[in-house]
Design a protein around this motif. Sequence first.
Motif, mmCIF file in Angstrom:
data_model
loop_
_atom_site.group_PDB
_atom_site.id
_atom_site.type_symbol
_atom_site.label_atom_id
_atom_site.label_comp_id
_atom_site.label_asym_id
_atom_site.label_seq_id
_atom_site.Cartn_x
_atom_site.Cartn_y
_atom_site.Cartn_z
ATOM 1 N N PRO A 14 -9.908 38.175 5.215
ATOM 2 C CA PRO A 14 -10.626 38.272 6.486
ATOM 3 C C PRO A 14 -11.669 39.385 6.438
ATOM 4 O O PRO A 14 -11.481 40.398 5.768
ATOM 5 N N THR A 15 -12.780 39.173 7.118
ATOM 6 C CA THR A 15 -13.828 40.182 7.214
ATOM 7 C C THR A 15 -13.356 41.292 8.144
ATOM 8 O O THR A 15 -13.034 41.032 9.302
ATOM 9 N N VAL A 17 -13.579 44.000 10.811
ATOM 10 C CA VAL A 17 -14.452 44.362 11.930
ATOM 11 C C VAL A 17 -13.879 45.647 12.515
ATOM 12 O O VAL A 17 -12.721 45.673 12.931
ATOM 13 N N LEU A 42 -11.364 36.656 18.647
ATOM 14 C CA LEU A 42 -11.707 36.256 17.273
ATOM 15 C C LEU A 42 -10.575 35.466 16.625
ATOM 16 O O LEU A 42 -10.824 34.495 15.905
ATOM 17 N N ARG A 49 -10.311 34.584 10.065
ATOM 18 C CA ARG A 49 -11.592 34.970 9.443
ATOM 19 C C ARG A 49 -11.919 36.447 9.601
ATOM 20 O O ARG A 49 -12.732 36.989 8.856
ATOM 21 N N TYR A 50 -11.330 37.099 10.608
ATOM 22 C CA TYR A 50 -11.644 38.504 10.888
ATOM 23 C C TYR A 50 -10.360 39.297 11.095
ATOM 24 O O TYR A 50 -9.385 38.776 11.615
ATOM 25 N N VAL A 52 -9.482 42.984 12.973
ATOM 26 C CA VAL A 52 -10.118 43.970 13.850
ATOM 27 C C VAL A 52 -9.337 45.270 13.799
ATOM 28 O O VAL A 52 -8.110 45.280 13.912
ATOM 29 N N VAL A 184 -20.131 38.777 17.406
ATOM 30 C CA VAL A 184 -19.587 38.752 16.042
ATOM 31 C C VAL A 184 -19.691 37.340 15.477
ATOM 32 O O VAL A 184 -20.136 37.143 14.345
#
Length: 190
Positions: A14-15, A17, A42, A49-50, A52, A184
């Motif tokens: 996951p990206t 953030v 998200l 995918r993200y 946090v 985002v």
Amino acid sequence: MLMFLLGVALAAEPTPVVAMGDAWVAPDALPGGWVAVLADCLEERAKGRYSVVDRASSGQGPELARSRLGPVLDLAPGLVLVGVSAPTAVDKDAAKAFEDALGALGRDITAHGSATLLVGVVEPAGGKYNEVVDRVAAKIPGVVHVDLAKDWPPEGTPRDALSTQTWLTDQGHARVGAAACDAVLAYKKP
């Protein structure tokens, strides 16, 4: 002999953030604030995918956020959401100092390879600091202004339901978190 090769697609990481900034972002009275709303949004809209991370803390302005940037960048974020308070005085010198400090913060983040989403301040009607944030975002590739003032109600009862003079209410945090989530998901690298 017939062989079948089964390829297993490895899930992409996951990206990360990271949300950072000062007291209006996550006051002590409401742990998580809009950052928790962002994380939930998200996960719901882009499952897996993200990730946090909330690195907001009490403080004032972009100078303090910049002094706390090292641990944020150590997390190797794909996106950094910055929410900082603007000075209450709206004079030319204060606006210039705010613009310079916010620009330095944005350049430091993007130089590290992370995108920067500047979450605009929720300022009094007639305030000028979102104009400053717009100018900063326009000058630095990879920096986007999440302009909360665009759809924030003007003075009066609807606005009072979203923020006090100092803090966002629960409804205000929900609105900011949703706006940050949209930003985002819409972000495209330049």
